[in-house]
Motif scaffolding. Structure first.
Motif, PDB file in Angstrom:
ATOM      1  N   GLU A 157     -13.113  -8.360 -49.813  1.00 20.49           N
ATOM      2  CA  GLU A 157     -12.496  -7.931 -48.552  1.00 20.49           C
ATOM      3  C   GLU A 157     -11.132  -6.981 -49.043  1.00 20.49           C
ATOM      4  O   GLU A 157     -11.291  -6.467 -48.547  1.00 20.49           O
ATOM      5  CB  GLU A 157     -13.522  -8.803 -47.659  1.00 20.49           C
ATOM      6  N   ASP A 197     -13.852  -8.756 -42.546  1.00 25.89           N
ATOM      7  CA  ASP A 197     -14.732  -9.608 -41.491  1.00 25.89           C
ATOM      8  C   ASP A 197     -14.596 -10.798 -40.713  1.00 25.89           C
ATOM      9  O   ASP A 197     -14.412 -11.434 -40.877  1.00 25.89           O
ATOM     10  CB  ASP A 197     -16.197  -9.878 -42.624  1.00 25.89           C
ATOM     11  N   GLU A 198     -15.327 -10.774 -39.538  1.00 31.30           N
ATOM     12  CA  GLU A 198     -14.759 -11.505 -38.276  1.00 31.30           C
ATOM     13  C   GLU A 198     -15.229 -13.324 -39.649  1.00 31.30           C
ATOM     14  O   GLU A 198     -15.004 -14.679 -38.837  1.00 31.30           O
ATOM     15  CB  GLU A 198     -15.849 -11.983 -37.310  1.00 31.30           C
TER      16      GLU A 198
END
Length: 216
Positions: free
Chosen positions: A115, A175-176
């Motif tokens: 990420e 991304d949470e």
């Protein structure tokens, strides 16, 4: 099985001084080595109670490292060598802190790396790379631990702030499901940078330069 990630700071030269030292140690270093040997035996006693046999005892692994070798050929010798080396680090480092407990830390931080890489974080600051990066380049090679744990990683303290700043810059776009743990890592790196910066400026005896990570 869950794995814990702890961290501490040290002068890597203080750790290196024991590797291959044989008898060439100062009085203070010999005193610390006595403590290391006691800690190694405590760890070995715990393994013995649990019925765990690595084919090389932790005290013997410690002696090997002091002699400048890591050549035992037992299948789990790497576990003993990593444990012994971590004992050397612990006896020359700050009090340890706890980063987190993960069921699959390598998988999780691999996802974090993917990420962050996508969002432009430099490769040399990606967390999996230093958590699982092994020892500094000027340290001798030791066998990998069976199944990957225990493991040792490191990050130069000079990179703590650049890493924290890079993560902060992309945190809101991650991304949470990854954000909480990355935020915890940011807070850790910020705190270690502030302590390192203060000590470097204010304490003439301070020489710590490396953040060591212990994965067990």
């Amino acid at each position: 099985m869950s794995h814990n990630i702890a961290y501490s700071t040290a002068d890597k030269a203080d750790v290196l001084a024991y590797l291959g030292a044989r008898g060439d140690l100062t009085e203070d270093q010999r005193r610390r080595l006595d403590g290391m040997r006691r800690n190694a035996q405590v760890h070995q006693d715990r393994l013995d109670r649990d019925g765990i046999d690595w084919g090389l005892s932790v005290p013997d692994a410690l002696d090997h490292l002091i002699e400048g070798r890591a050549d035992a050929d037992a299948g789990c010798a790497g576990n003993a060598y990593h444990t012994a080396l971590q004992i050397i680090i612990d006896c020359n480092a700050s009090d340890p802190g706890h980063l987190g407990t993960y069921s699959m830390p390598s998988t999780f931080f691999g996802l974090v790396d993917e990420e962050m890489r996508r969002l432009g974080v430099p490769a040399d600051l990606l967390p999996h790379g230093y958590l699982y990066g092994g020892l500094p380049d000027d340290f001798p090679d030791i066998p990998w631990a069976m199944d990957g744990y225990p493991a040792i990683g490191h990050l130069p303290l000079a990179k703590a702030k650049p890493a924290a700043d890079a993560y902060r810059a992309v945190l809101d776009r991650m991304d949470e499901q990854l954000r909480y743990d990355v935020r915890e890592l940011i807070d850790t790196l910020d705190a270690e940078h502030e302590a390192w910066e203060y000590a470097t400026e204010k304490l003439d005896w301070y020489t710590q330069d490396t953040l060591f990570f212990k994965l067990t």
